[in-house]
Motif scaffolding. Structure first.
Motif, mmCIF file in Angstrom:
data_model
loop_
_atom_site.group_PDB
_atom_site.id
_atom_site.type_symbol
_atom_site.label_atom_id
_atom_site.label_comp_id
_atom_site.label_asym_id
_atom_site.label_seq_id
_atom_site.Cartn_x
_atom_site.Cartn_y
_atom_site.Cartn_z
ATOM 1 N N TRP A 192 0.814 -1.212 0.000
ATOM 2 C CA TRP A 192 0.000 0.000 0.000
ATOM 3 C C TRP A 192 0.851 1.267 0.000
ATOM 4 O O TRP A 192 0.346 2.354 0.264
ATOM 5 N N LYS A 193 2.112 1.139 -0.333
ATOM 6 C CA LYS A 193 3.012 2.298 -0.352
ATOM 7 C C LYS A 193 2.990 2.974 -1.721
ATOM 8 O O LYS A 193 2.957 2.320 -2.756
ATOM 9 N N GLY A 194 2.992 4.313 -1.693
ATOM 10 C CA GLY A 194 3.110 5.082 -2.926
ATOM 11 C C GLY A 194 1.799 5.352 -3.646
ATOM 12 O O GLY A 194 1.429 4.610 -4.557
ATOM 13 N N ASP A 195 1.077 6.376 -3.248
ATOM 14 C CA ASP A 195 -0.152 6.818 -3.930
ATOM 15 C C ASP A 195 -1.240 5.742 -4.006
ATOM 16 O O ASP A 195 -2.044 5.739 -4.942
ATOM 17 N N LYS A 196 -1.271 4.835 -3.060
ATOM 18 C CA LYS A 196 -2.305 3.790 -3.056
ATOM 19 C C LYS A 196 -3.502 4.154 -2.174
ATOM 20 O O LYS A 196 -4.545 3.515 -2.253
ATOM 21 N N LEU A 197 -3.301 5.180 -1.345
ATOM 22 C CA LEU A 197 -4.354 5.584 -0.398
ATOM 23 C C LEU A 197 -4.640 7.067 -0.553
ATOM 24 O O LEU A 197 -3.732 7.897 -0.454
ATOM 25 N N GLY A 198 -5.912 7.419 -0.793
ATOM 26 C CA GLY A 198 -6.324 8.819 -0.872
ATOM 27 C C GLY A 198 -6.776 9.316 0.494
ATOM 28 O O GLY A 198 -7.580 8.666 1.163
ATOM 29 N N MET A 199 -6.244 10.476 0.921
ATOM 30 C CA MET A 199 -6.592 11.042 2.228
ATOM 31 C C MET A 199 -6.842 12.539 2.102
ATOM 32 O O MET A 199 -6.270 13.214 1.254
ATOM 33 N N ASP A 200 -7.699 13.050 2.980
ATOM 34 C CA ASP A 200 -7.972 14.486 3.018
ATOM 35 C C ASP A 200 -6.793 15.216 3.670
ATOM 36 O O ASP A 200 -6.130 14.668 4.555
ATOM 37 N N ARG A 201 -6.587 16.454 3.250
ATOM 38 C CA ARG A 201 -5.469 17.226 3.803
ATOM 39 C C ARG A 201 -5.729 17.663 5.247
ATOM 40 O O ARG A 201 -4.822 18.171 5.919
ATOM 41 N N ASP A 202 -6.934 17.492 5.709
ATOM 42 C CA ASP A 202 -7.261 17.846 7.091
ATOM 43 C C ASP A 202 -7.949 16.669 7.769
ATOM 44 O O ASP A 202 -9.157 16.512 7.699
ATOM 45 N N GLU A 203 -7.163 15.845 8.429
ATOM 46 C CA GLU A 203 -7.718 14.680 9.134
ATOM 47 C C GLU A 203 -7.342 14.712 10.616
ATOM 48 O O GLU A 203 -7.107 13.678 11.238
ATOM 49 N N GLY A 204 -7.332 15.929 11.180
ATOM 50 C CA GLY A 204 -7.024 16.063 12.602
ATOM 51 C C GLY A 204 -8.031 15.357 13.492
ATOM 52 O O GLY A 204 -7.684 14.838 14.556
ATOM 53 N N VAL A 205 -9.285 15.324 13.054
ATOM 54 C CA VAL A 205 -10.326 14.643 13.839
ATOM 55 C C VAL A 205 -10.057 13.143 13.883
ATOM 56 O O VAL A 205 -10.187 12.504 14.936
ATOM 57 N N TRP A 206 -9.694 12.581 12.740
ATOM 58 C CA TRP A 206 -9.390 11.145 12.686
ATOM 59 C C TRP A 206 -8.190 10.818 13.577
ATOM 60 O O TRP A 206 -8.212 9.843 14.343
ATOM 61 N N TYR A 207 -7.154 11.653 13.483
ATOM 62 C CA TYR A 207 -5.961 11.480 14.314
ATOM 63 C C TYR A 207 -6.357 11.522 15.791
ATOM 64 O O TYR A 207 -5.986 10.636 16.584
ATOM 65 N N GLY A 208 -7.124 12.526 16.173
ATOM 66 C CA GLY A 208 -7.541 12.660 17.566
ATOM 67 C C GLY A 208 -8.417 11.516 18.032
ATOM 68 O O GLY A 208 -8.297 11.038 19.160
ATOM 69 N N GLY A 209 -9.322 11.064 17.146
ATOM 70 C CA GLY A 209 -10.180 9.945 17.503
ATOM 71 C C GLY A 209 -9.383 8.686 17.784
ATOM 72 O O GLY A 209 -9.633 7.979 18.778
ATOM 73 N N LEU A 210 -8.396 8.401 16.928
ATOM 74 C CA LEU A 210 -7.545 7.219 17.145
ATOM 75 C C LEU A 210 -6.701 7.375 18.403
ATOM 76 O O LEU A 210 -6.457 6.397 19.128
ATOM 77 N N ALA A 211 -6.261 8.608 18.686
ATOM 78 C CA ALA A 211 -5.431 8.841 19.876
ATOM 79 C C ALA A 211 -6.205 8.522 21.156
ATOM 80 O O ALA A 211 -5.652 7.940 22.097
ATOM 81 N N PHE A 212 -7.478 8.878 21.190
ATOM 82 C CA PHE A 212 -8.278 8.595 22.393
ATOM 83 C C PHE A 212 -8.789 7.151 22.404
ATOM 84 O O PHE A 212 -9.013 6.586 23.471
ATOM 85 N N ALA A 213 -8.973 6.572 21.228
ATOM 86 C CA ALA A 213 -9.438 5.181 21.168
ATOM 87 C C ALA A 213 -8.304 4.201 21.464
ATOM 88 O O ALA A 213 -8.503 3.194 22.156
ATOM 89 N N TRP A 214 -7.132 4.474 20.922
ATOM 90 C CA TRP A 214 -5.977 3.575 21.059
ATOM 91 C C TRP A 214 -5.035 3.965 22.194
ATOM 92 O O TRP A 214 -4.313 3.146 22.730
ATOM 93 N N GLY A 215 -4.967 5.250 22.480
ATOM 94 C CA GLY A 215 -3.908 5.797 23.299
ATOM 95 C C GLY A 215 -2.973 6.606 22.403
ATOM 96 O O GLY A 215 -2.729 6.237 21.243
ATOM 97 N N LYS A 216 -2.469 7.702 22.919
ATOM 98 C CA LYS A 216 -1.687 8.630 22.102
ATOM 99 C C LYS A 216 -0.421 7.994 21.530
ATOM 100 O O LYS A 216 -0.066 8.217 20.361
ATOM 101 N N GLU A 217 0.265 7.205 22.308
ATOM 102 C CA GLU A 217 1.536 6.626 21.845
ATOM 103 C C GLU A 217 1.326 5.743 20.617
ATOM 104 O O GLU A 217 2.056 5.854 19.622
ATOM 105 N N LYS A 218 0.334 4.877 20.662
ATOM 106 C CA LYS A 218 0.064 3.993 19.532
ATOM 107 C C LYS A 218 -0.384 4.795 18.311
ATOM 108 O O LYS A 218 0.054 4.516 17.187
ATOM 109 N N ALA A 219 -1.240 5.796 18.527
ATOM 110 C CA ALA A 219 -1.737 6.605 17.410
ATOM 111 C C ALA A 219 -0.598 7.394 16.760
ATOM 112 O O ALA A 219 -0.518 7.481 15.526
#
Length: 367
Positions: A192-219
């Motif tokens: 999945w390396k190299g232009d295989k995944l499309g992402m929005d330029r603003d995904e701070g909410v997703w990052y924050g959601g994973l940080a609270f769901a997983w724990g900050k270190e893992k996220a």
């Protein structure tokens, strides 16, 4: 039968005249009873919908409601037309913008002493900012009495109108089902390396959601590794879903309801439920200084009612907040998914998550 002879020799029957008068009075009385009964029914039905007579009468005097919303123009019409059909005495005057634009407009108008909006509907993070600034008014809609407690403010400042599920979408023509990632960490595999995944330029909410769901270190570790996969960065989840369905990339971070909408239209796109699915709520609330508060209550009630939520589900493919309205697809049944609601904890640290995401995925990268 007694009668009176007329000049031309005809005869008038007094008894017939009396009977006709009695019949006419009965009809008038019956009409009056029906009219009173109809008014009573209308008032009763209004109260059943949770709207008092005072609210209805007040809305009639106000005549309009100013609606600030992030819905598209077409989606606004899908709400406004049936609303004004039900309440023809209220004109909906919408102003459309994205959540950041609406937040900025509302705060500028407030500082200038010229508040405009009656009802605001947009992303929860911006709506919570308005609550912090004291720019929302309490209103506990009776239509939301069965909503989950996590979908409404305990003090009545806002209610979730629908939720966005941020999921991993894919193009079935480019990825076989058995090759799909089974967990988010699978995106770190070499294939999945190299232009295989499309992402929005603003995904701070997703990052924050994973940080609270997983724990900050893992996220943090996951995000750093994902950035090294060189995903394709675009602006807007709908645009990413469109590019994904056209085959520009095999995977994309998208909203589940947009995928379902494109699927219904025959596009080559689907999504896979990875654990967790970060959910971003969209709220509706009344402005603190609403000039048309009664009309505002009617609009909020309509959007949260079964009719309004059904419009969101069937016509806009969104995931309604009402527990009485099923999602557009059984696949989106919240009881079958592992969801994490991006709540105020994420919102309070959003700036940091947004900056960290930008530094990893966007900064220094070609547009």
């Amino acid at each position: 039968m007694m009668g009176l002879t007329t000049i031309d020799g005809g005869e008038i029957c007094f008894q017939c005249i009396l009977l006709k008068e009695a019949s006419m009075k009965s009809k008038i009385l019956l009409f009056g009873v029906k009219a009173i009964f109809l008014v009573a029914i209308l008032c009763w039905s209004a109260e059943l919908r949770g709207q008092s007579k005072e609210t209805i009468e007040g809305a009639k005097k106000e005549g309009k409601v100013i609606f600030y919303t992030s819905l598209t123009i077409h989606e606004i019409d899908q709400i406004a037309i049936p609303f004004t059909k039900k309440y023809p005495f209220v004109k909906v005057e919408p102003f459309r913008g994205n959540s950041e634009q609406l937040l900025q407009k509302i705060t500028i108008e407030e500082r200038a002493g010229r508040p405009q909006h009656d009802v605001a509907q947009f992303n929860a993070f911006e709506a919570w900012q308005l609550q912090k600034l004291g720019l929302l008014q309490r209103y506990k809609s009776p239509e939301a009495k069965n909503y989950s407690d996590i979908y409404k403010d305990p003090e009545g400042y806002w209610t979730v109108i629908y939720a966005n599920y941020l999921v991993l979408g894919y193009n079935p023509k480019l990825v076989k089902e058995e090759e799909l990632p089974k967990k988010w960490e699978d995106l770190l595999l070499p294939k999945w390396k190299g232009d295989k995944l499309g992402m929005d330029r603003d995904e701070g909410v997703w990052y924050g959601g994973l940080a609270f769901a997983w724990g900050k270190e893992k996220a943090d570790k996951f995000m750093r590794a994902l950035a090294l996969q060189d995903p394709t960065i675009r602006k807007g989840h709908t645009l990413i879903a469109t590019f994904l369905s056209s085959g520009e990339f095999p995977l994309g971070l998208v909203y589940a309801h947009r995928v379902e909408e494109l699927k219904q239209k025959g596009a080559s796109i689907d999504w896979v439920p990875l654990d967790p699915i970060v959910v971003t709520p969209n709220l509706i609330a009344m402005g603190k200084n609403a000039s048309h508060p009664n009309a505002a209550r009617l609009l909020i009630d309509f959007c949260l009612s079964k009719e309004g939520q059904t419009i969101l589900q069937q016509q806009q493919y969104r995931t309604p907040a009402s527990p009485d309205i099923p999602p557009i697809s059984p696949k989106m049944d919240p009881k079958k998914l592992k969801l994490f609601l991006a709540d105020k904890r994420v919102a309070d640290q959003y700036d940091r998550f947004a900056k960290d995401y930008y530094d990893l995925f966007v900064k220094g990268k070609p547009e």
